[in-house]
Motif scaffolding. Structure first.
Motif, short mmCIF file in Angstrom:
data_model
loop_
_atom_site.label_atom_id
_atom_site.label_comp_id
_atom_site.label_asym_id
_atom_site.label_seq_id
_atom_site.Cartn_x
_atom_site.Cartn_y
_atom_site.Cartn_z
N UNK A 103 0.66 -1.08 0.18
CA UNK A 103 0.23 -0.20 -0.19
C UNK A 103 0.91 1.30 -0.08
N UNK A 104 1.71 1.33 0.44
CA UNK A 104 2.77 2.71 0.98
C UNK A 104 3.07 2.70 -0.11
N UNK A 105 3.68 1.19 -0.85
CA UNK A 105 4.62 1.16 -1.99
C UNK A 105 3.92 1.99 -3.54
N UNK B 100 8.51 10.83 -8.78
CA UNK B 100 9.33 11.61 -9.50
C UNK B 100 10.12 12.33 -9.02
N UNK B 101 9.93 12.05 -7.56
CA UNK B 101 10.80 12.88 -6.30
C UNK B 101 12.07 12.34 -6.01
N UNK B 102 12.50 13.16 -5.33
CA UNK B 102 14.49 12.40 -4.88
C UNK B 102 13.75 11.53 -3.37
N UNK B 103 14.62 11.36 -3.25
CA UNK B 103 14.49 9.80 -2.19
C UNK B 103 14.09 10.21 -0.99
N UNK B 104 13.80 11.72 -0.37
CA UNK B 104 13.36 12.17 0.66
C UNK B 104 12.26 12.70 0.52
N UNK B 105 11.85 13.12 -0.60
CA UNK B 105 10.29 13.79 -1.19
C UNK B 105 9.84 12.32 -0.96
N UNK B 106 10.10 11.04 -1.79
CA UNK B 106 9.35 9.69 -1.59
C UNK B 106 9.22 9.35 0.11
N UNK B 107 9.95 9.56 0.96
CA UNK B 107 9.84 8.96 2.24
C UNK B 107 9.31 9.71 2.76
N UNK C 181 9.92 0.55 -3.41
CA UNK C 181 8.89 -0.93 -2.49
C UNK C 181 10.46 -0.59 -1.60
N UNK C 182 11.43 0.11 -2.34
CA UNK C 182 12.56 -0.41 -0.36
C UNK C 182 12.66 1.03 -0.13
N UNK C 183 12.27 1.95 -0.39
CA UNK C 183 11.73 3.25 0.23
C UNK C 183 10.79 2.79 0.96
N UNK C 184 9.66 2.06 1.01
CA UNK C 184 8.85 1.84 1.84
C UNK C 184 8.84 0.99 2.74
N UNK C 185 10.31 -0.15 2.21
CA UNK C 185 10.25 -0.79 3.48
C UNK C 185 11.23 0.09 4.71
N UNK C 186 12.39 0.94 4.17
CA UNK C 186 12.73 1.49 5.41
C UNK C 186 12.10 2.88 6.09
N UNK C 187 11.65 2.91 5.53
CA UNK C 187 9.85 3.42 6.41
C UNK C 187 9.33 2.35 7.41
N UNK C 188 8.83 1.91 7.31
CA UNK C 188 8.02 1.10 7.37
C UNK C 188 9.67 0.35 8.91
N UNK C 189 10.54 0.43 8.44
CA UNK C 189 11.19 -0.26 9.97
C UNK C 189 11.74 0.88 10.40
N UNK C 190 11.53 1.67 10.53
CA UNK C 190 12.50 3.06 10.79
C UNK C 190 11.34 3.74 11.21
N UNK C 191 10.27 3.92 10.95
CA UNK C 191 9.28 5.10 11.13
C UNK C 191 9.03 6.31 10.13
#
Length: 259
Positions: A135-137, A146-153, A204-214
């Protein structure tokens, strides 16, 4: 005395003849052949019937020392016409040509495993029964690919921040990725097709990182955002946090008191 010897010799010959009959019958039951033997007086004895002939006569063995007819002829019985009961071994079933095995599909990797480099799962056909990760991905892909990694996080962080506020928007990530909150959703569970696989894997990778780190600490609990191209009516009521790429992030003052 001569008569006694002659009678004894006759009995001996008869016993030898009987032994020969039994021996020939047993031999041909094992070999599957039918033959006859010659009596001492030169006449042909009764033929010995084999297991093959019993099948030819429409008889089938169903157990040791038992013959059963499969033809509906009341004139026949389970005993051979010569009074010989056949011991027919039942052949085992043939082995299958190929043993088929079925294995369930592998379990998709969880967020912690993806952070460590596990395989990225493909996009789900819909968000019905989808995982929090999917769902988050999906939201990251359609809102901020189209955003940078910080914007996606930051987009993922807003979704988790909303899920953390009880009984307001939704108590899980998937309950917040709905048409009333995200305009890219075409129905409650449907969304446009994912065509850019590289962007999907990154989401998916960014969604996983945010799910792990909050949620991101630098967003200070932001639970709203909009693009710089619009000016929503709710924005003046919120506390502006910061801009990241072309998104502006806010926190609702009511959200802090609800936590």
């Amino acid at each position: 005395m001569v008569r006694v010897q002659s009678a004894a010799l006759t009995v001996l010959i008869a016993l030898c003849f009987a032994g020969a009959v039994v021996s020939v019958a047993r031999e041909h039951l094992w070999t599957g052949e039918t033959s006859s033997f010659t009596a001492p007086n030169g006449s042909l004895g009764a033929p010995v019937h084999s297991a093959a002939e019993s099948v030819y006569k429409e008889k089938i063995a169903i157990g040791p020392n038992r013959i059963e007819q499969i033809a509906a002829d009341p004139g026949q019985d389970s005993v051979d016409s010569d009074g010989l009961i056949l011991d027919v071994a039942i052949a085992p079933l043939p082995r299958p040509a190929k043993v088929m095995t079925f294995r369930p599909p592998p379990r998709p990797a969880n967020p912690a495993e993806i952070v460590k480099g596990a395989a990225i799962p493909p996009p789900p056909p819909s968000l019905l029964n989808a995982s929090e990760l999917s769902c988050i991905a999906v939201a990251i892909y359609h809102e901020a690919r189209d955003q940078g990694e910080l914007g996606q996080r930051a987009v993922a962080s807003v979704i988790l921040q909303r899920a953390a506020i009880p009984h307001r928007w939704g108590d899980s990530a998937c309950e917040n990725v709905v048409p009333t909150q995200f305009s890219f959703m075409t129905s409650r569970y449907k969304y446009p097709k994912v065509n850019d696989i590289a962007s999907w894997e990154k989401a998916v990778r960014i969604a996983a990182e945010v799910l792990v780190n909050g949620p991101l600490p630098e967003l200070h609990g932001a639970d709203h955002y909009h693009t710089t191209a619009v000016s929503p009516q709710w924005a003046p009521k919120m506390v502006r946090i910061r801009s990241i790429d072309d998104h502006v992030f806010y926190v609702d003052p009511y959200s802090s008191s609800a936590l």
